[in-house]
Design a protein around this motif. Structure first.
Motif, PDB file in Angstrom:
ATOM      1  N   THR B   2       0.789  -1.227   0.000  1.00 33.11           N
ATOM      2  CA  THR B   2       0.000   0.000   0.000  1.00 33.11           C
ATOM      3  C   THR B   2       0.828   1.287   0.000  1.00 33.11           C
ATOM      4  N   LYS B   7       4.024   9.543  -8.003  1.00 29.96           N
ATOM      5  CA  LYS B   7       2.802  10.320  -8.188  1.00 29.96           C
ATOM      6  C   LYS B   7       3.091  11.420  -9.193  1.00 29.96           C
ATOM      7  N   VAL B  42      -8.172   5.682   1.995  1.00 30.29           N
ATOM      8  CA  VAL B  42      -7.030   6.568   2.182  1.00 30.29           C
ATOM      9  C   VAL B  42      -6.534   6.472   3.632  1.00 30.29           C
ATOM     10  N   ASP B  43      -7.468   6.597   4.590  1.00 28.03           N
ATOM     11  CA  ASP B  43      -7.068   6.465   5.994  1.00 28.03           C
ATOM     12  C   ASP B  43      -8.118   5.657   6.755  1.00 28.03           C
ATOM     13  N   GLY B  46     -11.650   6.527   6.294  1.00 25.96           N
ATOM     14  CA  GLY B  46     -11.998   6.761   4.900  1.00 25.96           C
ATOM     15  C   GLY B  46     -13.152   5.939   4.368  1.00 25.96           C
ATOM     16  N   GLU B  69      -9.602  14.396  -9.111  1.00 26.49           N
ATOM     17  CA  GLU B  69      -9.965  14.896  -7.782  1.00 26.49           C
ATOM     18  C   GLU B  69     -11.353  15.520  -7.878  1.00 26.49           C
ATOM     19  N   THR B  73     -13.093  12.139  -1.172  1.00 24.88           N
ATOM     20  CA  THR B  73     -12.096  11.078  -1.013  1.00 24.88           C
ATOM     21  C   THR B  73     -11.000  11.150  -2.069  1.00 24.88           C
ATOM     22  N   THR B  74     -11.365  11.473  -3.319  1.00 28.56           N
ATOM     23  CA  THR B  74     -10.321  11.559  -4.344  1.00 28.56           C
ATOM     24  C   THR B  74      -9.407  12.768  -4.099  1.00 28.56           C
ATOM     25  N   LEU B  77      -7.101  11.640  -1.395  1.00 24.55           N
ATOM     26  CA  LEU B  77      -6.119  10.743  -2.006  1.00 24.55           C
ATOM     27  C   LEU B  77      -5.055  11.555  -2.744  1.00 24.55           C
ATOM     28  N   MET B  80      -2.051  12.720  -0.827  1.00 27.61           N
ATOM     29  CA  MET B  80      -1.050  11.739  -0.379  1.00 27.61           C
ATOM     30  C   MET B  80       0.179  11.834  -1.287  1.00 27.61           C
ATOM     31  N   LEU B  86      -1.304   3.989   1.954  1.00 28.91           N
ATOM     32  CA  LEU B  86      -2.758   4.017   2.072  1.00 28.91           C
ATOM     33  C   LEU B  86      -3.157   3.088   3.213  1.00 28.91           C
TER      34      LEU B  86
END
Lengths: 482, 276
Positions: B2, B7, B42-43, B46, B69, B73-74, B77, B80, B86
């Motif tokens: 994870t 990125k 994500v957490d 989440g 995005e 949630t996106t 994410l 991050m 994750l």
């Protein structure tokens, strides 16, 4: 004090269990039943007359020596009481809370009137005593007895699913020294105990404690791991697991098949409860998973899941400042409700309304696709059906509508098919349940065993554990013969 | 497991980013096939959200996801960074695309759906199909994976809403013309619901087999909740375990459109609260 003396001094009236006040508890998710104090437990234990032929033990799916644990309890030997239960059941604090005792050990208790559909009030409150003893063991960190067998320490077993069946089998095997890995699809272990049963019935600390006990025995839990997706059954066996136990559960919701069922805000009980219990949607937006709550909520069904869903929904209504308006719609009458009597009472006390003899016909909604009404028919009871319960018959022309801006369907579950679908060698029946040898719980694949709802269809936690125990014995026998 | 390895931002128009992430997930990478997805958190507070596996690198044990995005949630994410992990990721989920030689195929991708068509286009090309790719975006700057898709396409066409690249108009305008010109064994489409719905309407005229990958809302994503139920050919099916791909001409698009808006007000609320 000797139990013989207890009989003489026995209180005739059952000791009522302490509970949180209904008005307070229905605005939060704190545990409803507070359990017995030491004194109350002793009083209730003293009511047990220590029958010569105790039928309660037969009524327990894992045959806990109920007579003996109550005897120890009545004599304040809590340790012995605890170990007596643990001989047969690794999760007394869980079972003491969720077992439908009135259909099991309490139903066969000598104080239950013969022929009654569930336990009489006078029956010994065995489940509350079990809970007291289980919690005593937990609070006092009583060491779990392990009987490590050096002949077994070289073996490893994979358990698929961390629900009641999976954790029970894992515990039995680990205690003998077998290396066990549990594979769990969700991000937290516990299966239905986590996603299905709300915290007000089974607090998360209790569940976590019992799962921690399992880890202390050396059981490894691999979350976020789907056997059948990330790894096949054949691969597990090829990797050197000496046996596999499948505790896959009955995780697939069924729907009514009526018009309008896919309108927005109509949830399966599994979805609603998963959002609330597993994802903590009742704490949105602190937790990020949302759940929509209606002003007029209808829960369809009459089992424990329906009670859980209705009670959870009503709580969230109150927490959000809405007037509580949650109704259970059931086609039969109160007597036929399959739920635990305690849950029915609790639901009523908290303000859940019941609409009996009502058959849902169609959901209708607004332009945006949100449900607004449930069209229904009234029913009457006919002759008993295959289940032994009187069959509901819809009355033509009795049509009426109920306001319904949110609905939960709690009408049953089917076998989880993620693994069976991709494993054609694994024999299943017409319900997609896994076919097993009833004596050993072995499936059509050698060294692969199964138990719990994936075998028997929807059952209770303790029934699942009973099957898991049988399987664990067969697995141990198999390994000892190797 | 994870951990985010890489990125990068594929497009960024006034703060609406499309982000690509490479995540360490060896067991998933080993098994993921084109068309499959993962569910991730994500957490620990989440949501579980489904995202297509865009690439699976078996040797490095990593998978690539691409997301816009678009919601709370996106966006979370998107905050991050490489090196962080994750909370949870599970998969591969759903059925894989049926990859075989259909002869000539058309792949239609719109918006962030372009990310989802890429693994399928690549696999179809590799198994001998002649691949025509039609991409759609609001404007040129929002087009993603152009080079990657060009590399696996025999014919590559673009439509933009503002005409800043390719033709001015819809992917379906191009699709209609292509289907008039030639015979095709398959049309595969992923994008916004209106685009997939229009795609289905166009291909129905020509009787071409058309597959779409649906983006229904999910919770567990393993067939346990029925949140992602869709009506296909009059039957209720679960996107997560019966899909995510379905026959485009059998999908009840209006129902899906409405069901995907169930939490719009909650989404707005949580975004406002956290100023995202």
């Amino acid at each position: 004090m000797q139990p013989e003396q207890n009989v003489k001094t026995a209180r005739k009236e059952p000791v009522k269990v302490r509970e949180q006040d209904a008005a307070r508890r229905s605005s939060c998710f704190d545990e409803v039943v507070l359990g017995y104090s030491e004194e109350e437990a002793l009083q209730e234990a003293a009511r047990c007359i220590q029958c010569k032929n105790p039928a309660c033990i037969e009524g327990c799916p894992v045959n806990i020596d109920i007579k003996r644990f109550i005897y120890h309890l009545a004599n304040k030997d809590y340790k012995s009481a605890y170990f007596t239960i643990r001989e047969k059941n690794d999760f007394p604090s869980i079972c003491g809370r969720v077992c439908p005792a009135e259909y099991q050990c309490r139903k066969t208790c000598v104080f239950t009137k013969k022929g009654s559909p569930y336990a009489s009030e006078k029956a010994i409150n065995i489940h509350f005593l079990e809970r007291f003893v289980g919690d005593y063991g937990m609070k006092n960190n009583l060491e779990i007895s392990t009987q490590k067998n050096p002949k077994l320490s070289k073996y490893k077993v994979a358990v698929v699913g961390s629900g009641p069946a999976g954790v029970c089998c894992a515990g039995e095997l680990a205690r003998q020294g077998i290396k066990v890995t549990i594979f769990e699809a969700l991000h937290k272990p516990g299966g239905v105990l986590r996603y299905g049963i709300p915290p007000f019935r089974l607090p998360r600390e209790i569940l976590d404690f019992e799962l921690d006990c399992l880890k202390k025995l050396g059981v490894e839990i691999a979350e976020n791991y789907i056997v059948g997706k990330a790894k096949g059954l054949d691969e597990l066996l090829a990797e050197g697991y000496d046996a596999v136990f499948l505790g896959l559960g009955a995780g697939v919701p069924t729907f009514l098949g009526i018009k309008g069922e896919n309108l927005c805000n109509i949830y399966s009980a599994n979805e609603f409860l998963t959002r609330v219990n597993l994802m903590s949607a009742y704490k949105f937006p602190e937790y990020h998973t949302p759940v929509n709550i209606g002003k007029s909520i209808i829960v369809i069904g009459g089992g424990n899941t329906a009670m859980d869903a209705a009670r959870a929904a009503l709580r969230i209504q109150k927490m959000q400042g809405l007037a509580p308006d949650t109704s259970i719609v059931y086609r039969r009458t109160e007597v036929e409700l399959p739920a635990r009597r305690l849950e029915i009472e609790h639901a009523k006390e908290e303000g859940v309304k019941f609409r009996f003899l009502v058959q849902p016909e169609e959901f209708t909604g607004d332009e945006a696709g949100f449900v607004k009404k449930l069209r229904c028919l009234e029913c009457k009871l006919g002759e008993p059906d295959a289940s032994g319960r009187r069959r509901p018959i819809a009355i033509p022309g009795s049509e009426f509508s109920l306001d319904c801006d949110m609905a939960v369907l709690a009408i049953g579950l089917l076998a989880n098919q993620v693994l069976t679908r991709v494993t054609p060698q694994l024999k299943t029946d017409k319900y997609s349940d896994v076919v097993v040898d009833r004596d050993t719980m072995e499936t059509s694949i050698g060294a692969v065993y199964a138990g719990g709802d994936i075998v028997g269809g929807e059952g209770t936690v303790i029934e699942a554990m009973g099957m898991a125990k049988k399987a664990s014995k067969a697995i141990i026998d198999r390994l000892l013969k190797k | 497991m994870t951990k985010i390895l890489k990125k990068d931002t594929l497009s960024d128009i006034s703060g609406t980013k499309v982000v690509r992430m490479v995540i360490s997930a060896a067991d998933i990478a080993k098994k993921a096939m084109p068309g499959q997805f993962v569910a991730l958190m994500v957490d620990d507070r989440g949501e579980r959200v489904p995202l297509t596996v865009v690439e699976a690198d078996r040797s490095s044990g990593s998978i690539t996801i691409i997301f816009q995005e678009a919601g709370f949630t996106t966006r979370l994410l998107g905050r991050m960074n490489p090196g962080e992990s994750l909370y949870a990721i599970v998969g591969p989920l759903g059925h894989a695309t049926e990859i075989k030689d259909y002869g000539k195929v058309i792949i239609v991708g719109g918006g962030v759906g372009i990310a989802e068509i890429y693994p399928v286009a690549k696999a179809l090309k590799a198994s001998g199909n002649r691949v025509t790719t039609i991409l759609g975006a609001r404007a040129k700057d929002l087009l993603i994976l152009e080079d990657e898709l060009k590399a696996v396409s025999d014919i590559f066409l673009v439509a933009t809403d503002d005409g800043s690249y390719g033709i001015k108009g819809f992917t379906t305008d191009i699709l209609d013309k292509e289907l008039q010109k030639d015979k095709y064994g398959l049309v595969y489409s992923v994008g916004p619901i209106p685009m997939m719905k229009r795609t289905a309407a166009v291909t129905a005229k020509y009787g071409v087999r058309t597959i779409v990958s649906l983006n229904a809302i999910m919770v567990d994503a393993t067939g346990m909740c029925g949140c992602c139920r869709v009506t296909v050919g009059g039957k209720t099916l679960f996107s997560c375990v019966d899909g995510p791909e379905f026959d485009a001409n059998q999908v009840d698009w209006d129902e899906l459109t409405k069901r995907n808006r169930i939490y719009d007000s909650k989404e707005k609320h949580i975004c406002n609260l956290s100023k995202m």
